[in-house]
Enzyme design. Structure first.
Site, PDB file in Angstrom:
ATOM      1  N   HIS A 164       5.317  -2.860  -2.667  1.00  0.00           N
ATOM      2  CA  HIS A 164       6.090  -2.722  -3.901  1.00  0.00           C
ATOM      3  C   HIS A 164       6.052  -1.286  -4.406  1.00  0.00           C
ATOM      4  CE1 HIS A 164       2.556  -2.309  -6.497  1.00  0.00           C
ATOM      5  NE2 HIS A 164       1.985  -3.227  -5.717  1.00  0.00           N
ATOM      6  N   GLU A 209      -1.218  -9.971  -3.780  1.00  0.00           N
ATOM      7  CA  GLU A 209      -2.333  -9.042  -3.594  1.00  0.00           C
ATOM      8  C   GLU A 209      -3.638  -9.830  -3.580  1.00  0.00           C
ATOM      9  OE1 GLU A 209      -3.794  -6.705  -2.321  1.00  0.00           O
ATOM     10  OE2 GLU A 209      -3.077  -4.967  -3.434  1.00  0.00           O
TER      11      GLU A 209
END
Length: 192
Positions: A10, A90
């Protein structure tokens, strides 16, 4: 995987700028630079696909806002259907999430990194992330050219898996915001 898969981290998030540990914190959004990094990632993939003559069919993204926003920017440029997969999140960092980088790094220095099964600060272990990233990659099947939008530690775990090593045995791989790796019989970083 019969078609290339692109792993994209990202773009820069608001918490990256504030130097706050994100982990699985869902709400940090992209900054303007983060949106530019997502656009740059899409251009790298588009340029790489010129040689392939292919087009993106599927974009699978972590469900955390910073990844979803990145996936939406990539899809706007490259097309493809967006699907969310929580396994691409994550690493869960438990009590460290929301704390400053200095505090997090201090805790990391005291952590026993030789045992990949130990959870970090009440969150996930390295093997937890490794196993879920391996499963997510295995489930991609043959959808055609696929983009996977995820996060730094999760991508490191995926790269370790793809290279056939356990996460605690893998060389450190720097995965900056907006980085793109092409997976097609090996791992190649685009634009580097």
């Amino acid at each position: 995987m019969t078609h290339p898969v692109y792993l994209v981290r990202h773009g820069q998030s608001e918490w990256n700028v504030l130097r706050l540990t994100q982990g699985q914190t869902p709400h940090p959004r992209l900054t303007e630079l983060g949106r530019e990094q997502a656009e740059s990632a899409a251009r790298l993939i588009a340029d790489d696909l010129v040689a392939e003559g292919g087009s993106v069919k599927l974009i699978v993204t972590s469900d955390l806002v910073r990844a979803v926003e990145t996936a939406e920017i990539v899809a706007a440029q490259l097309g493809g259907v967006i699907a969310h997969d929580v396994r691409l999140r994550e690493q869960g960092l438990g009590d460290l999430e929301g704390r400053g980088y200095d505090e997090t790094w201090s805790a990391a220095e005291a952590f026993d990194w030789s045992d990949p099964t130990l959870p970090i600060a009440g969150g996930e272990s390295l093997m937890d992330v490794y196993d879920r990233m391996a499963a997510a990659l295995a489930d991609l099947g043959s959808h055609g050219v696929t983009v996977v939008v995820s996060h730094g530690d999760a991508i490191r775990a995926a790269i370790a898996h793809l290279n056939g090593v356990k996460p605690h045995e893998a060389d450190w791989v720097e995965v900056p915001n907006g980085a793109v790796a092409r997976i097609d019989g090996g791992v190649a970083w685009l634009g580097q």
